[in-house]
Design an enzyme around this catalytic site. Structure first.
Site, mmCIF file in Angstrom:
data_model
loop_
_atom_site.group_PDB
_atom_site.id
_atom_site.type_symbol
_atom_site.label_atom_id
_atom_site.label_comp_id
_atom_site.label_asym_id
_atom_site.label_seq_id
_atom_site.Cartn_x
_atom_site.Cartn_y
_atom_site.Cartn_z
ATOM 1 C CG HIS A 646 -3.618 4.733 -0.253
ATOM 2 N ND1 HIS A 646 -2.426 5.395 -0.133
ATOM 3 C CD2 HIS A 646 -4.326 5.020 0.868
ATOM 4 C CE1 HIS A 646 -2.397 6.060 1.004
ATOM 5 N NE2 HIS A 646 -3.547 5.849 1.645
ATOM 6 C CD GLU A 711 -2.812 0.297 -1.742
ATOM 7 O OE1 GLU A 711 -2.891 1.007 -2.765
ATOM 8 O OE2 GLU A 711 -1.939 0.458 -0.866
#
Length: 751
Positions: A646, A711
């Site tokens: 992500h 992330e």
């Protein structure tokens, strides 16, 4: 400027706008039907700003019966019990018993009938999406039917029943009074019924034809207690929105029982007492204020009650009661899960004061809010316990003989207070832990451990690293690769290494570093031993757990093929977050998260395949898959590792960095995997290291194998958005993630 000139400008604007509409329609050069490009198979024209299709072509597409009546110049088309009728020189299209006005109507062009494409196709239940940037029109058959929306669980859950789950998103208005559920390629069942509209809520269903989706809009007069993160989940073929319970009632009855009631299940509350202000504070997680009744008038025990939404992330409701004379209310055992009940005048009883290796503990009959502080001369830790009695096992004095503490004393300080004093050898830090079990509260005070010495010694085969502590050590030893390091995390330990003098480096140990590090929300003292070479190691405790001996082997050569063989072959599922209908976060300059996610995931897959690993992607193109489908994909294939890629976003464009998430499990494998991956990213990606964090993200909560969610950067940060666009950065991130996965497999997965 004259009125005449104004009129000329207006007329010119209208002509230009009309031209743009007509030209846009005529420029419609690509049409897809159920994902197939049919542009060359059909004939279309633009008339009066509307796109028309040859009626015969549409009938063939839909497998419809077409009837043309030359005398009347009328057309009738029937498919799947739907009939439309049109007549030349009329702008209306008749659908069953309804008539709908179009812009151009039926047009005869070279003795061929052309009819409005959009209105006709919609009449037969098809959905359209027009992508203006690409000048492409997509025609879809509905992929799901919304059968009903209803309340569940006493009004705290909203269930959307559908044939199957298609791409969706949930939007929350800024003021919280509106929720929009967008469902892609969906239609409403003809027997659909609205079972949710009431005095508080109103449901509106909107078809968005140019985006091929349905909007379910839920409105309320007051903020809707819904959280986007964790507030929606998929159950079989339904979407379920979970609303937080709302405070409903606070009252005190004739027996002075204080009750707090909510519209749904109330989690256990945290209660604090402040004797100086005569206040009791009740903090209730995951409950919002709402409209509630307050009935405490003319009560002799409680002067006032104040209710606030103390926090929104996480959600905490605070009830603050001011007592008339300092009485304390204690929680009673719960009979209903939506009600908390408190009874006044009950003193807690503490019992079983014990000492064990740098900590002392005791038990209480109810929750306490002790006051703790340190005194310097002589060094001691003081704990004041309000409104308690001393019970069994609370001695006046407990004699202790170790490097941290001399003894523990207890006494009644005043009518309201019992005091516990720990006489220390020297001042040190501490932490206070509360646990609840079987109706009792267990309290532990952990005094910070300290390093006594760190030394090395050798023999022919091993170089030994000895770490000796003042008391029994709680630690975890980990090995990291590329570069080779031994890492030791100590819980509840004072970092006093600067007082131990210079550490002597050896042929294997290049350097030692230390820091305080956040792990699972707790601060640990971390020692990192940088190694020149690494072959293998083993760990053992000595000195009754006060010492740790790490044996570093001096020899063992392992070539690349041998390393691969030792790791073994594993199935790794790589999940590129978002995709298709769901772009994910959108960067400040327009980069959609789904794009770098997929690019990095593909790089990871290629690199892992070159390392003799089996790899599957949850998506290999720009397509949408639900969270449930991604998890099911990995679980059904019994993957050994699941990694989800992500990119982050925040409302501050200066925020940036890389972070890795795991979901805590009993065997800690999720955290070990996250640590291995993040160690590579945090040290080498070139972004701020934001650490590893425990989270309940769906894809790492419900996967059955070691899982991590990364992330890689912040799209809301312009600099990092530019990084995420580049192949160089994408390949670097993928390579580091693969290094972390292989490091994990080498230490854990290959066994």
């Amino acid at each position: 400027m004259s009125v005449l000139n104004n009129k000329k400008i207006i007329i010119s604007f209208v002509l230009i706008f009309t031209f743009l509409i007509i030209n846009t329609a005529s420029a419609q050069n690509t049409i897809f039907f159920n994902s197939k490009d049919i542009t060359s198979e059909i004939k279309t024209v633009s008339r009066e700003g509307e796109l028309l299709i040859r009626a015969r072509d549409l009938a063939e597409l839909l497998d419809a019966d077409l009837t043309w009546r030359p005398a009347l110049k009328s057309l009738e088309m029937e498919s799947q019990s739907v009939t439309i009728k049109m007549m030349a020189n009329s702008r209306y299209i008749q659908i069953g018993n309804d008539a709908l006005r179009t812009k151009a109507g039926l047009q005869l062009i070279k003795n061929q009938a052309y009819i409005p494409l959009v209105k006709s196709i919609e009449a037969f239940g098809y959905l359209l999406e027009y992508q203006r940037d690409n000048e492409e029109l997509y025609i879809f058959q509905p992929e799901t039917t919304i059968n009903g929306v209803s309340w569940q669980e006493d009004g705290n859950q909203l269930q959307i029943k559908m044939d199957e789950i298609t791409p969706y998103r949930v939007l929350h208005s800024e003021d919280g009074t509106e929720i929009i559920i967008e469902i892609d390629k969906a239609e409403i069942n003809q027997e659909f019924s609205d079972n949710i509209s009431n005095n508080n809520y109103y449901l509106k269903v909107v078809n968005v034809p140019d985006r091929a989706l349905l909007r379910l809009i839920i409105k309320s007069r007051t903020p809707i207690p819904f959280q986007i993160d964790g507030g929606i989940y998929e159950h079989e073929d339904s979407l379920v929105l979970t609303f937080l319970p709302q405070l409903k009632d606070i009252r005190i009855n004739k027996n002075n029982l204080l009750s707090v009631e909510a519209t749904g299940k109330i989690p256990d509350a945290r209660t604090k007492y402040f004797s100086d202000t005569k206040k009791m504070v009740i903090d209730i997680p995951s409950v919002v204020i709402g409209n509630f009744d307050l009935d405490i008038e003319d009560n002799s025990l409680i002067k006032d009650i104040k209710v606030t939404q103390h926090d929104l992330d996480p959600v905490v409701l605070r009830i603050e009661a001011t007592m008339a004379n300092g009485d304390i209310f204690k929680p009673l055992q719960r009979k209903e899960n939506n009600i908390l009940t408190f009874k006044p005048g009950q003193r807690s009883e503490i019992s079983n004061l014990e000492y064990a290796e740098g900590s002392f503990s005791f038990t209480s009959s109810s929750a306490l809010n002790p006051e703790l502080f340190l005194l310097e001369t002589p060094p001691r830790l003081v704990m004041n316990l309000y409104h308690v009695n001393r019970g069994k096992g609370i001695l006046d004095k407990v004699e202790i003989d170790n490097n941290l503490i001399k003894n523990i004393r207890t006494a009644r300080f005043d009518e309201q207070t019992v005091r516990i004093v720990a006489d220390l050898e020297e001042l040190t830090g501490y932490n206070f832990v509360e646990e609840q079990k079987n109706g009792l509260y267990y309290y532990t005070v952990n005094l910070e451990n300290k390093f006594a010495k760190i030394e090395t010694e050798d023999n022919q085969d091993y170089q030994y690293l000895d770490i000796l502590m003042d008391s029994k050590a709680v630690y975890e030893v980990k090995k990291f690769n590329y570069p080779h390091r031994i890492v030791v995390d100590f819980q509840n330990t004072l970092n006093n290494l600067d007082k131990l003098g210079e550490f002597e480096k050896t042929s294997l140990i290049k350097d030692i570093r230390n820091s305080n590090y956040q792990l699972e929300g707790k601060e640990v003292t971390r020692l990192v031993f940088e190694l020149n070479e690494y072959y293998s190691h083993k760990v053992q405790s000595y000195a009754e757990g006060h010492g740790i001996k790490i044996a570093l082997a001096k020899e063992y050569f392992k070539d690349e093929e041998e390393r691969k063989k030792e790791i073994g072959r594993h199935l790794i599922v790589v999940d590129a977050g978002h995709g298709g209908f769901d772009p994910g976060a959108i960067g400040i300059n327009g980069l959609e998260e789904k794009v770098p996610n997929l690019a990095i995931a593909k790089q990871i897959a290629a690199l892992l395949a070159s390392e003799n690993q089996d790899v599957l992607l949850t998506r290999s193109s720009d397509e949408f898959h639900s969270l449930q489908k991604r998890v099911k994909f990995a679980n059904q294939r019994k993957a050994d590792i699941f990694v989800s890629i992500h990119a982050n976003s925040f409302n501050n464009s200066h925020t940036g960095g890389v972070e890795t998430y795991y979901n805590q499990s009993s065997n800690n494998q999720n955290r070990f995997l996250a640590e291995k991956i993040h160690d590579k990213l945090g040290r080498n990606l070139g972004l701020i290291d934001r650490g590893i964090k425990d989270s309940n993200f769906y894809v790492i909560k419900y996967t059955k194998m070691p899982s991590a969610l990364i992330e890689v950067g912040f799209l809301s940060n312009p600099k990092e958005e530019q990084f995420l666009k580049t192949k160089v950065f994408q390949k670097k991130a993928a390579s580091l993630i693969v290094d972390g996965i292989l490091d994990y497999l080498e230490e854990n997965g290959g066994k």
